[in-house]
Design an enzyme around this catalytic site. Structure first.
Site, mmCIF file in Angstrom:
data_model
loop_
_atom_site.group_PDB
_atom_site.id
_atom_site.type_symbol
_atom_site.label_atom_id
_atom_site.label_comp_id
_atom_site.label_asym_id
_atom_site.label_seq_id
_atom_site.Cartn_x
_atom_site.Cartn_y
_atom_site.Cartn_z
ATOM 1 C CD GLU A 1 -2.568 1.097 2.753
ATOM 2 O OE1 GLU A 1 -2.310 0.185 3.575
ATOM 3 O OE2 GLU A 1 -3.431 1.957 2.955
ATOM 4 C CE LYS B 1 -7.001 1.402 3.670
ATOM 5 N NZ LYS B 1 -5.704 1.747 4.332
ATOM 6 C CB CYS C 1 -4.530 -2.021 4.423
ATOM 7 S SG CYS C 1 -3.676 -2.387 5.974
#
Lengths: 542, 542
Positions: free
Chosen positions: B41, B112, B148
């Site tokens: 990331e 995200k 994540c």
């Protein structure tokens, strides 16, 4: 409808005091036969409560306090801010809410939809955003009640994908009420008025706005609660930097204090005096100490501290070395005389020589340099801290924003202190503050104002030996720090490329020093501290 | 499908180095005839880039770097993290994104959805959450690519109201890939595996997980990237605390390193050594200095520093006063001998006496107390900083978490330093670290381990004169700090009410000291620093 606005100064976590103030205002409202009294955002807990919100016990105390206040709401409705528990399993555990209390109980709870999470704000760290808005009813009147940021999505670059007022207006409310904890910066009052005015105009109904007042560590709330009519014109305005209690009705026309006529420097001055005062009052401190160098920074801080705490509570300490000029001594003494403050004079030369003696083996044969200069600054820091430890004075830091930006200061030396007073004021603005202070009576000797800035840590030292002149430095710092202009933009604006790179590198490589500074009273839209979060280890522009 | 995982150590803002590492790994993948290579990331910018993200110039550089890497992606697909600009007017200006690059260009960009904003995380400060998810395609295979936190809403108290995998699974992907920057704490690897395993099981497809490795100031990434099958069983695991490059395919079974057999203390040890090392390497520092007191804290820090930086790069300085015991001298010298490090011995008594002499007028007739004790601690801090300034050593701070919690340390004295090594390790755990260090070879003399803790700032001083015993103190600190138990809960757990109140008051009233500490290497789920944000001015529990 007769409405009272209670603009009060709260302390984070001081439930007893906060509840007492709120109850006292409710009692007054009852006497005045007010129908509705409004308090500010999260007034029960104080703002910002920060990670105290992660303690169940803290939230329980907030709830108990809110219920205690609700029981006082007989023959009057009160609106006040308090964190509440999110009953849903999914999402954050809390809401940032407004209680509506009447008939001795809580009749409605409204949650904040737009959660500021930028600069000093961390609201999404704790709160779930509200997704379904509804109007409240007070005495049969429909009111669109929102919390601070909820009205701010009307800016040109809106930060949120929806605005709660878009839903609320569909219910045809007669009035908007916004309860806030909106911190001061030198331009914020005007921006706030413009945003609120746009809301009143866009939705075509009057607006009541209730803000915090008082300082919470580095964050200063300036008050200035207000009322606007459906055209967005100010019809009532409350005091700045002071508690206030005002009565309005929907056709009110209380004379505005007209904040626009107050200069930027006057506002900064008022904010800093409030910031110092509340830091001391809210921690039951009375006495301050500071180092007096003969320069303008410490002179201005001394004046502000005397104004905030009283001349009997401020102890300036002059600590000359072999490099201190005669003028520094005489100017400092003249300043103390003008302010009628007692001072201490403690020469540091002997301690300095003993340090050099102690380090003679290690430093043997090396030229004196930064290490020796820093030793002097640190001896002064240590003497101030020793007096602080012995007599209970709180040390005020006197560094300005320009120095802190470029790292022109000694960690554990002149960067010591419990509170940084002018750490958000550029050097060129410190001069303006000095002139403003001298406006009525010449308190700061002219010699302090006109002499070239110097740390006086070696013979004939001048700040300009190491740094660009402040009138070159400060505009670039402003563009980089407040305006977030990158190197290319700064050069395209006409600044010298070498100068830009030199300054930006200084700012970035000194992040480690700023990590260890005292809290800095925030008076600009971008102050060093919790509102500006940069990596210490990072190669960008360094 | 042959897939490469590149677990690399990035530096925030060091585009040149980060891009170089990524290109090198892509070249290697091409040689190995890999179809897909995955990076972590925000690897282009490093993690966390913090407020650098507010600079348009910084984002432009990220974009240029991403495009440069895309052009290398011939005959291979690469997935890597990079911030991107949100094209919509409404909402935050950026996304935290994953680039998918193939045929020399960017073929897809995934944003995200779940933005961690708690503890050390501030992602909603910068990023707009993604609201519409879609699967990517690589070599005809449908892959659910997430970033994540996107997989973490599967916890028992989910923090978000929706999970992107719920949408993605409807497209019937064959594989999940999650790119992460998931920081170490002593329990995190196990928690992470459990969360990832629950995802693989729930969605019934294999999972590839790629994490950062390396330290970014106080935050330590431990690596441990992995692959799980559709039953949630580990089929491949990468190294901890080291860069690694591994090849997997969807039926892979690389021998797991079996992190579970590594003890908590071993993990903390590895994390601290990496944390010290990266702090120095990423800033081009080589030499460290620290004060050696004869106590266990500085002994452990010295051992860790020698391991991280090499014995030739660490300078311990012993600075005895009239209150230092003979044992402190002999034990310190024995430790230096065992480690084969050179040391300096600089007595502070003369400087101390000169300070007292300098302050004799002010201190006249008063009993020696805290002020005099702090003067000694500050002289030591100043000597270390003077050597640091003269010779370029970086000062390592040796305070432990217990002391920092209750404020048992001198601001600008033993609290000085560029980096706090064991500031997230309680005193009782420092003993365990010492035993762990001594496990193979007795480096730390037994006398240092068994003697009663003392600051040695007055005759016969013991920590227990001022503080509860550490085995009483540490469990309460743990419950209050890590577990956020309030006073009532702590008392209900069977702790003495007076002791609880005394400890909580110490913790809260010393927030001002922690505001000025160096960055502390984070090894627990709740370290002092950017992950714990408490008010300085606040009356709750004080």
């Amino acid at each position: 409808m007769k409405i009272a606005l209670a603009q009060l100064n709260y302390t984070v976590g001081d439930f007893e005091k906060n509840v007492f103030k709120i109850k006292e205002a409710i009692a007054r409202a009852k006497k005045e036969e007010v129908r509705l009294i409004v308090f500010s955002e999260l007034c029960i807990s104080g703002y910002p409560p920060r990670d105290f919100l992660e303690f169940r016990d803290f939230i329980d105390r907030c709830t108990r306090a809110a219920n205690e206040i609700a029981s006082e709401c007989i023959d009057v409705t009160a609106i006040f801010g308090c964190p509440t528990v999110n009953p849903e399993v999914e999402g954050k555990n809390l809401f940032n809410s407004a209680y509506v209390c009447s008939d001795g109980k809580v009749i409605d709870v409204i949650h904040k939809a737009l959660l500021p999470t930028y600069d000093i704000f961390d609201e999404y760290r704790y709160f779930e955003p509200n997704r379904k808005s509804h109007c409240i009813k007070v005495d049969g009147k429909k009111i669109a009640l929102t919390i601070c940021e909820d009205l701010w999505n009307i800016e040109d670059d809106p930060m949120y994908v929806h605005s709660p007022m878009e839903e609320l207006i569909k219910e045809n409310p007669e009035l908007m009420i916004n309860i806030a904890a909106s911190p001061f910066d030198y331009g914020h009052a005007e921006k706030r008025k413009s945003i609120l005015s746009r809301n009143a105009m866009q939705y075509g109904i009057p607006l009541l706005y209730l803000n915090h007042v008082g300082a919470q560590t580095e964050i200063i709330f300036d008050g200035g609660s207000l009322m606007m009519n459906e055209k967005g014109h100010l019809t009532g305005e409350m005091k700045y930097f002071e508690e206030d209690f005002a009565l309005f009705d929907l056709t009110s026309d209380r004379k505005a204090t007209n904040d626009k006529t107050v200069s930027k420097i006057e506002r900064i001055h008022s904010a800093l005096v409030l910031g110092i005062g509340d830091y001391f009052r809210k921690q039951n401190f009375t006495k301050a100490i500071l180092g007096l160098s003969g320069g303008i920074d410490s002179a201005v801080v001394l004046c502000l501290a005397v104004e905030a705490l009283g001349k009997e509570n401020v102890l300036p300490v002059f600590m000359p070395s072999q490099f201190s000029s005669k003028e520094s001594v005489t100017d400092s003494l003249a300043l103390c005389k003008n302010l009628e403050v007692k001072h201490e004079l403690i020469p540091i030369e002997k301690v300095y020589r003993e340090y050099i003696h102690t380090l003679q083996k290690q430093f043997n044969g090396l030229q004196p340099g930064i290490a020796e200069e820093n030793i002097q600054a640190r001896i002064r820091g240590m003497i101030l801290m020793a007096l602080s430890n012995k007599f209970g004075h709180i040390l005020l830091n006197t560094s300005n924003k320009s120095e802190i930006a470029v790292g022109y200061g000694t960690l554990y030396g002149d960067m010591c202190g419990g509170l940084s007073v002018i750490g958000d004021v550029y050097k060129t603005e410190v001069y303006k503050l000095a002139k403003h202070i001298n406006h009525i009576r010449a308190i700061i000797p002219e010699a302090i104002i006109i002499k070239a800035p110097s740390a006086e840590l070696r013979p004939d030292q001048k700040d300009s030996d190491t740094l660009p002149e402040y009138d070159q430095l400060d505009p670039i710092l402003y563009q980089y720090i407040e305006q977030r202009k990158g190197p290319q933009e700064l050069i395209e604006m006409g600044n010298d490329a070498g100068l830009v790179r030199r300054i930006l590198k200084l700012v970035n490589t000194n992040e480690y020093k700023r990590h260890q500074t005292p809290p800095i009273l925030r008076v600009s839209p971008k102050a060093f501290g919790q509102g500006r979060r940069l990596p210490i280890v990072g190669k960008y522009l360094s």
